[in-house]
Design an enzyme around this catalytic site. Structure first.
Site, PDB file in Angstrom:
ATOM      1  N   GLN A  81       0.836  -1.216   0.000  1.00 27.76           N
ATOM      2  CA  GLN A  81       0.000   0.000   0.000  1.00 27.76           C
ATOM      3  C   GLN A  81       0.868   1.262   0.000  1.00 27.76           C
ATOM      4  OE1 GLN A  81      -3.189   0.671  -0.485  1.00 27.76           O
ATOM      5  NE2 GLN A  81      -3.471  -1.491  -0.934  1.00 27.76           N
ATOM      6  N   SER A  82       2.015   1.216  -0.663  1.00 25.81           N
ATOM      7  CA  SER A  82       2.915   2.360  -0.675  1.00 25.81           C
ATOM      8  C   SER A  82       2.314   3.560  -1.424  1.00 25.81           C
ATOM      9  CB  SER A  82       4.225   1.944  -1.355  1.00 25.81           C
ATOM     10  OG  SER A  82       5.000   3.066  -1.671  1.00 25.81           O
ATOM     11  N   ASN A  83       2.250   4.690  -0.724  1.00 24.10           N
ATOM     12  CA  ASN A  83       1.824   5.938  -1.390  1.00 24.10           C
ATOM     13  C   ASN A  83       2.896   6.393  -2.371  1.00 24.10           C
ATOM     14  OD1 ASN A  83      -0.652   6.432   0.149  1.00 24.10           O
ATOM     15  ND2 ASN A  83       0.739   6.690   1.882  1.00 24.10           N
TER      16      ASN A  83
END
Ligand SMILES: Cc1ncc(COP(=O)(O)O)c(C=O)c1O
Length: 304
Positions: free
Chosen positions: A71-73
């Site tokens: 879920q890396s921005n």
């Protein structure tokens, strides 16, 4: 070719109802809206990517490669930046592919990025292999470090601190989430260690030394002994939603109608709440809460 990813300056908005809920003076709390930086859903990453993607273009790269959590921005915004710059993007993400693409991962796909999963292997090793394979196929990869943070890109947050000072010349505290450290390092480089309160989100093993090394590499004096960093709000780990973070999310949503993400900005909000309760931020102080974005993460954690 010059290319713009950011819409600057971002607004600095008063937060009087949140201030009252926190027992701060109503006119002393401000939110720096770096969730509105413009590209791909906003975020602090966009300012740093402006520097690295321009460097990639200047170097004649054809493909951006970076790493991150599922879920890396940062991965999502690298994907968006690649689309805008006309570069391919390969994201090397930690672990195994989930059953469904949600939150940031859904947006990675929407922006057209290719995703490679590291399985149980070392992320940076898989990143190197991926870059080698791209080279063998005739591509020219440009590797952006984890979280987009390096002394070169942290300069973007030295500039952001100057932007804040033009909006509010006298301030006592900037409260910021700490992941790969570049955002806090840049703020410290301009504002000094006393005015920046970092809240560790558990993305790196030792956030304090990560930030202080980066500040030093930016040519500033070693701030290690004086850095203000709350490392008590990581909870069960980076991906976990803590009770304190939930409280901060509810508080800001119900006082100002603004959304925090569970991993970063909610922990930063919890850090602000705690600092006020413990008297490290007092009601008369002028405080800027840096809203660094991350909204898609709210829809990426099915357990929430
Ligand atoms: C929403 C959000 N806020 C804050 C941070 C922390 O920024 P940095 O990695 O520069 O410490 C990140 C990234 O890690 C992020 O995604």
């Amino acid at each position: 070719m010059a290319m713009t990813l950011t819409s600057l300056p971002t607004p600095l908005e008063p937060a009087p109802r949140w201030a009252r809920a926190l027992n701060l003076r109503a006119d002393r709390l401000w939110i720096k809206r770096d969730d509105l930086t413009g590209l791909g859903g906003g975020d602090n990453k966009t300012r740093k990517l402006q520097i690295s993607v321009q460097a990639a273009l200047d170097a004649g790269a054809t493909v951006l490669v970076t790493t991150g959590a599922p879920q890396s921005n940062h991965a999502r915004l690298t994907a968006a930046a690649g689309a805008r710059a006309g570069l391919e993007v390969v994201l090397v993400l930690e672990g195994e592919a989930p059953e469904a693409d949600r939150g940031n991962l859904l947006l990675d796909r929407l922006f057209g990025a290719e995703v490679t999963w590291s399985g149980d292997r070392d992320l940076s090793l898989v990143q190197d292999e991926t870059a080698d394979a791209l080279r063998e196929r005739g591509g020219r990869p440009y590797v952006i470090p984890f979280g987009g943070s390096s002394p070169e890109t942290a300069v973007a947050y030295r500039d952001a601190a100057r932007e804040i000072l033009t909006q509010i010349p006298s301030l006592d505290h900037v409260v910021v989430a700490v992941g790969s450290g570049g955002t806090m390092a840049g703020l410290v480089a301009e504002l000094g260690p006393d005015r920046v309160l970092g809240v560790d989100c558990g993305a790196v093993p030792d956030a304090l030394s990560t930030v202080s090394q980066m500040v030093r590499a930016m040519g500033e004096p070693d701030p290690c002994a004086t850095l203000r960093m709350d490392t008590s709000l990581v909870g069960a780990g980076y991906g976990a939603l803590t009770e304190e973070a939930s409280e901060a999310m509810r508080q800001l949503a119900r006082t100002e109608g603004l959304i925090l993400d569970p991993t970063y900005t909610a922990r930063a909000g919890a850090g602000l709440i705690k600092a006020v309760r413990e008297g490290r931020i007092s009601p008369e102080d002028t405080t800027v809460f840096l809203h660094s974005g991350g909204l898609p993460g709210l829809f990426g954690h099915s357990e929430l």
